[in-house]
Enzyme design. Sequence first.
Site, PDB file in Angstrom:
ATOM      1  N   SER A 151     -11.744  -3.339   1.506  1.00 46.37           N
ATOM      2  CA  SER A 151     -10.407  -2.780   1.437  1.00 46.37           C
ATOM      3  C   SER A 151      -9.765  -2.713   2.819  1.00 46.37           C
ATOM      4  O   SER A 151      -8.611  -3.118   3.012  1.00 46.37           O
ATOM      5  CB  SER A 151     -10.468  -1.380   0.815  1.00 46.37           C
ATOM      6  OG  SER A 151      -9.172  -0.866   0.628  1.00 46.37           O
ATOM      7  N   ASN A 203       0.847  -1.192   0.000  1.00 43.25           N
ATOM      8  CA  ASN A 203       0.000   0.000   0.000  1.00 43.25           C
ATOM      9  C   ASN A 203       0.878   1.237   0.000  1.00 43.25           C
ATOM     10  O   ASN A 203       1.827   1.326   0.781  1.00 43.25           O
ATOM     11  CB  ASN A 203      -0.916   0.012   1.230  1.00 43.25           C
ATOM     12  CG  ASN A 203      -1.825   1.236   1.262  1.00 43.25           C
ATOM     13  OD1 ASN A 203      -1.383   2.339   1.542  1.00 43.25           O
ATOM     14  ND2 ASN A 203      -3.098   1.022   0.998  1.00 43.25           N
ATOM     15  N   SER A 246      -4.963   0.087  -2.878  1.00 40.85           N
ATOM     16  CA  SER A 246      -5.355   1.435  -2.472  1.00 40.85           C
ATOM     17  C   SER A 246      -6.566   1.341  -1.564  1.00 40.85           C
ATOM     18  O   SER A 246      -7.541   0.643  -1.885  1.00 40.85           O
ATOM     19  CB  SER A 246      -5.685   2.284  -3.705  1.00 40.85           C
ATOM     20  OG  SER A 246      -5.992   3.606  -3.329  1.00 40.85           O
ATOM     21  N   GLU A 247      -6.515   2.039  -0.424  1.00 42.76           N
ATOM     22  CA  GLU A 247      -7.589   1.849   0.568  1.00 42.76           C
ATOM     23  C   GLU A 247      -8.946   2.361   0.118  1.00 42.76           C
ATOM     24  O   GLU A 247      -9.961   2.066   0.741  1.00 42.76           O
ATOM     25  CB  GLU A 247      -7.210   2.456   1.923  1.00 42.76           C
ATOM     26  CG  GLU A 247      -6.990   3.944   1.938  1.00 42.76           C
ATOM     27  CD  GLU A 247      -5.512   4.296   1.887  1.00 42.76           C
ATOM     28  OE1 GLU A 247      -5.134   5.301   2.504  1.00 42.76           O
ATOM     29  OE2 GLU A 247      -4.740   3.585   1.215  1.00 42.76           O
ATOM     30  N   ASN A 248      -8.987   3.146  -0.993  1.00 40.98           N
ATOM     31  CA  ASN A 248     -10.291   3.559  -1.476  1.00 40.98           C
ATOM     32  C   ASN A 248     -10.981   2.478  -2.308  1.00 40.98           C
ATOM     33  O   ASN A 248     -12.077   2.685  -2.812  1.00 40.98           O
ATOM     34  CB  ASN A 248     -10.197   4.869  -2.279  1.00 40.98           C
ATOM     35  CG  ASN A 248      -9.282   4.762  -3.480  1.00 40.98           C
ATOM     36  OD1 ASN A 248      -8.251   4.110  -3.420  1.00 40.98           O
ATOM     37  ND2 ASN A 248      -9.658   5.383  -4.583  1.00 40.98           N
TER      38      ASN A 248
END
Length: 215
Positions: free
Chosen positions: A90, A25, A48-50
């Site tokens: 996520s 990440n 990606s945390e989105n």
Amino acid sequence: MEKQEKQVYIAKRVAQELEDGTVVNLGIGLPTHVANYVPEGVEIHFQSENGFIGLGSTPSSEQTDPTIVNAGGQPVSILPGGAFFDSSTSFGIIRGGHVALTVLGALQVDEAGNIANYLIPGKMVPGMGGAMDLLSGAKKVIVAMEHTAKGAPKILKACTLPLTAVSAVDLIVTEMGVMEVTGDGLVLVERNPLYSLEEILEATEATLILSGNLN
């Protein structure tokens, strides 16, 4: 070094820490550039945390798709085999310990591996975002940042800004060198030959232990 040169140097050096086949990440800002310098023959699954996995390098203006952006809202590419999912999935990946490495920026880091990277008192901020989850969920944490801010050290004996996480950082990469967080303190394991040891020590408030292999 100019600012852009510093960022490229840092991103290229961090990319050397990437291990083939792992989930990585990248935080917003400077860390996102790491995706542009993945060593040849190394396959990395950038998350990606989105809500997606399979980020590629930064696309050209002609190839930019406004619907494909990272957590910082910057245009990114997605590689064949990439996948999109909701935010809960996520963060389940992050909190479940499935991220091998996270690369984050920081306002301050100290000798104990504490990190402050989301708040300067008196300034408006949206919050710490996914940094807290990444710092506690990723197996390894690398801080990628410039060594100083307007001439003031960012690597301190003890952070003075509100902490994002305690004893979370494993490695610090700046334009001046590479520092490893150990039980004995910060060990300077690599020096950028453009900077003398004296310059590095002067720009660092924290006590640096010099590695025996330091050039």
